[in-house]
Scaffold this motif. Sequence first.
Motif, PDB file in Angstrom:
ATOM      1  N   HIS A 178      -6.730  12.060  31.856  1.00 52.71           N
ATOM      2  CA  HIS A 178      -6.599  13.475  31.727  1.00 52.71           C
ATOM      3  C   HIS A 178      -6.224  14.419  32.693  1.00 52.71           C
ATOM      4  O   HIS A 178      -5.899  15.453  32.656  1.00 52.71           O
ATOM      5  N   ASP A 179      -5.851  13.645  33.809  1.00 55.22           N
ATOM      6  CA  ASP A 179      -5.459  14.627  35.256  1.00 55.22           C
ATOM      7  C   ASP A 179      -3.755  14.347  35.138  1.00 55.22           C
ATOM      8  O   ASP A 179      -3.210  14.722  36.031  1.00 55.22           O
ATOM      9  N   GLN A 180      -3.334  13.315  34.325  1.00 58.25           N
ATOM     10  CA  GLN A 180      -1.874  13.235  34.117  1.00 58.25           C
ATOM     11  C   GLN A 180      -1.060  14.255  33.459  1.00 58.25           C
ATOM     12  O   GLN A 180      -1.800  14.776  32.503  1.00 58.25           O
ATOM     13  N   TYR A 181       0.242  14.446  33.842  1.00 55.72           N
ATOM     14  CA  TYR A 181       1.019  15.363  32.966  1.00 55.72           C
ATOM     15  C   TYR A 181       1.454  14.713  31.701  1.00 55.72           C
ATOM     16  O   TYR A 181       1.846  13.570  31.489  1.00 55.72           O
ATOM     17  N   THR A 182       1.071  15.591  30.611  1.00 51.35           N
ATOM     18  CA  THR A 182       0.799  15.065  29.355  1.00 51.35           C
ATOM     19  C   THR A 182       2.017  15.789  28.356  1.00 51.35           C
ATOM     20  O   THR A 182       1.531  17.167  28.240  1.00 51.35           O
ATOM     21  N   LEU A 183       2.510  15.134  27.447  1.00 47.21           N
ATOM     22  CA  LEU A 183       3.117  15.511  26.243  1.00 47.21           C
ATOM     23  C   LEU A 183       2.266  15.368  25.155  1.00 47.21           C
ATOM     24  O   LEU A 183       2.088  14.322  24.806  1.00 47.21           O
ATOM     25  N   VAL A 184       2.312  16.688  24.666  1.00 43.13           N
ATOM     26  CA  VAL A 184       1.248  16.471  23.161  1.00 43.13           C
ATOM     27  C   VAL A 184       2.184  16.736  22.148  1.00 43.13           C
ATOM     28  O   VAL A 184       2.860  17.504  21.902  1.00 43.13           O
ATOM     29  N   ILE A 185       1.993  15.767  21.073  1.00 42.32           N
ATOM     30  CA  ILE A 185       2.681  15.768  19.906  1.00 42.32           C
ATOM     31  C   ILE A 185       1.687  16.135  18.907  1.00 42.32           C
ATOM     32  O   ILE A 185       0.709  15.526  18.557  1.00 42.32           O
ATOM     33  N   GLY A 186       2.131  17.039  17.809  1.00 44.10           N
ATOM     34  CA  GLY A 186       1.154  17.607  16.650  1.00 44.10           C
ATOM     35  C   GLY A 186       1.852  18.842  16.304  1.00 44.10           C
ATOM     36  O   GLY A 186       3.121  19.228  16.316  1.00 44.10           O
ATOM     37  N   GLN A 187       0.914  19.477  15.593  1.00 43.90           N
ATOM     38  CA  GLN A 187       1.338  20.577  15.061  1.00 43.90           C
ATOM     39  C   GLN A 187       0.303  21.889  15.451  1.00 43.90           C
ATOM     40  O   GLN A 187       0.267  22.110  16.932  1.00 43.90           O
ATOM     41  N   GLN A 188      -0.279  22.501  14.620  1.00 40.28           N
ATOM     42  CA  GLN A 188      -1.010  23.668  15.022  1.00 40.28           C
ATOM     43  C   GLN A 188      -1.948  23.507  16.039  1.00 40.28           C
ATOM     44  O   GLN A 188      -2.814  22.230  15.802  1.00 40.28           O
ATOM     45  N   HIS A 189      -2.318  24.339  17.017  1.00 40.12           N
ATOM     46  CA  HIS A 189      -3.575  23.997  18.122  1.00 40.12           C
ATOM     47  C   HIS A 189      -3.514  22.897  18.918  1.00 40.12           C
ATOM     48  O   HIS A 189      -4.405  22.584  19.530  1.00 40.12           O
ATOM     49  N   LYS A 190      -2.185  22.166  18.824  1.00 41.08           N
ATOM     50  CA  LYS A 190      -2.077  20.927  19.575  1.00 41.08           C
ATOM     51  C   LYS A 190      -2.468  20.964  21.144  1.00 41.08           C
ATOM     52  O   LYS A 190      -3.221  20.015  21.777  1.00 41.08           O
ATOM     53  N   CYS A 191      -1.871  21.881  21.806  1.00 36.65           N
ATOM     54  CA  CYS A 191      -2.488  22.202  23.316  1.00 36.65           C
ATOM     55  C   CYS A 191      -3.862  22.514  23.438  1.00 36.65           C
ATOM     56  O   CYS A 191      -4.655  22.163  24.482  1.00 36.65           O
ATOM     57  N   GLU A 192      -4.437  23.200  22.491  1.00 31.37           N
ATOM     58  CA  GLU A 192      -5.949  23.560  22.609  1.00 31.37           C
ATOM     59  C   GLU A 192      -6.638  22.475  22.577  1.00 31.37           C
ATOM     60  O   GLU A 192      -7.731  22.208  22.892  1.00 31.37           O
ATOM     61  N   ILE A 193      -6.495  21.723  21.461  1.00 29.40           N
ATOM     62  CA  ILE A 193      -6.855  20.350  21.277  1.00 29.40           C
ATOM     63  C   ILE A 193      -7.055  19.359  22.452  1.00 29.40           C
ATOM     64  O   ILE A 193      -7.856  19.017  22.763  1.00 29.40           O
ATOM     65  N   ALA A 194      -5.765  19.258  22.853  1.00 23.85           N
ATOM     66  CA  ALA A 194      -5.695  18.283  24.126  1.00 23.85           C
ATOM     67  C   ALA A 194      -6.749  19.045  25.290  1.00 23.85           C
ATOM     68  O   ALA A 194      -7.172  18.008  25.839  1.00 23.85           O
ATOM     69  N   HIS A 195      -6.426  20.352  25.554  1.00 28.00           N
ATOM     70  CA  HIS A 195      -7.590  20.822  26.687  1.00 28.00           C
ATOM     71  C   HIS A 195      -8.915  20.504  26.297  1.00 28.00           C
ATOM     72  O   HIS A 195      -9.649  20.304  27.189  1.00 28.00           O
ATOM     73  N   ASP A 196      -9.221  20.653  24.984  1.00 29.98           N
ATOM     74  CA  ASP A 196     -10.654  20.219  24.729  1.00 29.98           C
ATOM     75  C   ASP A 196     -10.954  18.908  24.828  1.00 29.98           C
ATOM     76  O   ASP A 196     -12.209  18.660  25.159  1.00 29.98           O
ATOM     77  N   LEU A 197     -10.044  18.005  24.789  1.00 31.98           N
ATOM     78  CA  LEU A 197     -10.536  16.762  24.936  1.00 31.98           C
ATOM     79  C   LEU A 197     -10.498  16.404  26.487  1.00 31.98           C
ATOM     80  O   LEU A 197     -10.805  15.288  26.918  1.00 31.98           O
ATOM     81  N   GLY A 198     -10.075  17.190  27.171  1.00 31.28           N
ATOM     82  CA  GLY A 198     -10.117  16.803  28.726  1.00 31.28           C
ATOM     83  C   GLY A 198      -8.846  16.904  29.691  1.00 31.28           C
ATOM     84  O   GLY A 198      -9.047  16.930  30.708  1.00 31.28           O
ATOM     85  N   PHE A 199      -7.660  17.264  28.780  1.00 25.91           N
ATOM     86  CA  PHE A 199      -6.377  17.091  29.591  1.00 25.91           C
ATOM     87  C   PHE A 199      -6.004  18.579  30.266  1.00 25.91           C
ATOM     88  O   PHE A 199      -6.110  19.573  29.603  1.00 25.91           O
ATOM     89  N   LYS A 200      -5.646  18.424  31.593  1.00 26.74           N
ATOM     90  CA  LYS A 200      -5.661  19.422  32.217  1.00 26.74           C
ATOM     91  C   LYS A 200      -4.126  20.026  32.324  1.00 26.74           C
ATOM     92  O   LYS A 200      -3.830  21.270  32.421  1.00 26.74           O
ATOM     93  N   ASN A 201      -3.344  19.345  32.256  1.00 24.08           N
ATOM     94  CA  ASN A 201      -1.568  19.654  32.422  1.00 24.08           C
ATOM     95  C   ASN A 201      -1.044  18.999  30.936  1.00 24.08           C
ATOM     96  O   ASN A 201      -0.718  17.634  31.128  1.00 24.08           O
ATOM     97  N   VAL A 202      -0.589  19.955  30.529  1.00 23.40           N
ATOM     98  CA  VAL A 202       0.113  19.478  29.208  1.00 23.40           C
ATOM     99  C   VAL A 202       1.393  20.364  28.855  1.00 23.40           C
ATOM    100  O   VAL A 202       1.478  21.504  29.510  1.00 23.40           O
ATOM    101  N   CYS A 203       2.443  19.539  27.892  1.00 25.50           N
ATOM    102  CA  CYS A 203       3.644  20.491  27.694  1.00 25.50           C
ATOM    103  C   CYS A 203       3.641  20.110  26.491  1.00 25.50           C
ATOM    104  O   CYS A 203       3.084  18.969  25.572  1.00 25.50           O
ATOM    105  N   THR A 204       4.925  20.519  25.748  1.00 22.21           N
ATOM    106  CA  THR A 204       5.199  20.381  24.219  1.00 22.21           C
ATOM    107  C   THR A 204       6.607  19.949  24.198  1.00 22.21           C
ATOM    108  O   THR A 204       7.431  19.935  25.131  1.00 22.21           O
ATOM    109  N   ILE A 205       7.130  19.478  22.970  1.00 24.84           N
ATOM    110  CA  ILE A 205       8.605  19.338  22.912  1.00 24.84           C
ATOM    111  C   ILE A 205       9.238  20.500  23.066  1.00 24.84           C
ATOM    112  O   ILE A 205      10.331  20.357  23.781  1.00 24.84           O
TER     113      ILE A 205
END
Length: 487
Positions: A178-205
């Motif tokens: 959860h504390d690692q820098y994470t690339l999130v793959i998906g479609q709608q609301h993917k970053c919001e979903i990742a944050h809800d899961l506990g990921f703190k630092n995310v990026c996208t394609i």
Amino acid sequence: MPYNNAYRFITLKNCQLLNQVYKHCNQKQRKILQLFRLPNIFIRYYSSSNAKNYSGESRLRLFTFGCDSDKNVSRSISDSHGHGSHGHDLKNQIDFGILFDVDGVLAKGSFPLDPAKKAMAKLKDSEGNFKVPVAFVTNSSSRSVDKAHQIGNWFDITVLPEHVIVAPTPVKLLREFHDQYTLVIGQQHKCEIAHDLGFKNVCTIEDLKEAYPLLDMVDHKNRVKVASKEFEEYKVNPYFPKVDVILVIGEPCHWETDLQILIDLLLTEGEPNKPLKDPLEVSQVSVIACNMDLVYSAEASMPRFGNGAFLLCLETLYKKITGKELVYKSLVGKPCEITYRYAEHTIAKIAKQMGIIQPIKRLYFLGFYNRFLTISDNPNVDIVGANLYNRYIKRQQTNTRSVNMPASRLFPVTDELEKQTVDHIHGILVGTGVYRYRPAEEITTETIQVDHGHRDFDNEPELSRPHQFVPDVNDGIDFIFGKEGMQ
């Protein structure tokens, strides 16, 4: 003691015998009766002699579900002179929960199925709440709040987001990432979903494309820009963080771009501006994938590609380029054991919220088969997952370690989960979706010829055999009620 309207019954004060019964109760029994003076308690009076004699063997019985038969769940309170009381809420007698798949069981695409409407009506009490612990387990990659709202609207019932387990939900347990820098793959609301899961630092394609503008050459418009004077504006961002984790929530929109950049990250340890090294010397970036469904059923006349198809492309490209198998840190979603463990946890929490103290001993999972064209029957993720979880339960009961299970399917031991108490999960196959219902005697494991499952799951056709076949989910609820002695 918290109470809600999970059960709806006739109020005690409407009982014509209230005054007489109350008069003949001892102090402890009167406190219990006062506690139950709520609109969600159904009390019936039974006497071994007659209605005017309230001593001896006469009893008050509290019945859940409005059942009349002594076969059904009940608690009794003796009205004799101070011999103790068992005046617990009847809900404490419930020791099972029901899990529903959504697509193909309750709905097809965005439209609820008629048998599902009937089934939900049977599960609701007079105030529109569930009589028993119910949760929904879907491999959808949408937000739980959206899916809960959708299900609630379909069946005119309150469904909370925490009662809906979407494919990524159990990733909440993977705290080490959860504390690692994470690339999130998906479609709608993917970053919001990742944050809800506990990921703190995310990026996208899209962030990576902006930081490394030369990577996306499958986009021909980008090629034109690079070949033009506009290329002077294309500068690599030297401060863009190293990607530590790839979280695949669901299939993206533009597979070719995502596949290219994902391979770039996997070949460069998360820093695509670095020179390539020998693949054998590269430490692979951690990959977490949610939902391995090759296809899914929607409004179209035949199944559509799911996230499992995208993962298959990624795995094939990676092996073709490196000669190595892509390694997953964790696989999440049906049929993974972690998802069913999280489902049990959810049912246990719901039971407590309903005032049920008794441990949950049985789960019923209503899922469906996918019949793909005329080729074969596909082992269903719902039923396979239920049977895999039964194996997990047996290992827990015998304190046996997992044998030959890929590391991607192991999950952490954590006190975040409610205690594991279920003895068995019954997989019930419903004949809706794209599966043509056939009686049990016509189903054999030999009919399963093509393995559509993920490569980290052995092809074991016997795991696709359900506990029970039913034509639709309404018949499934009738089966469960009959098995549990409910009307």
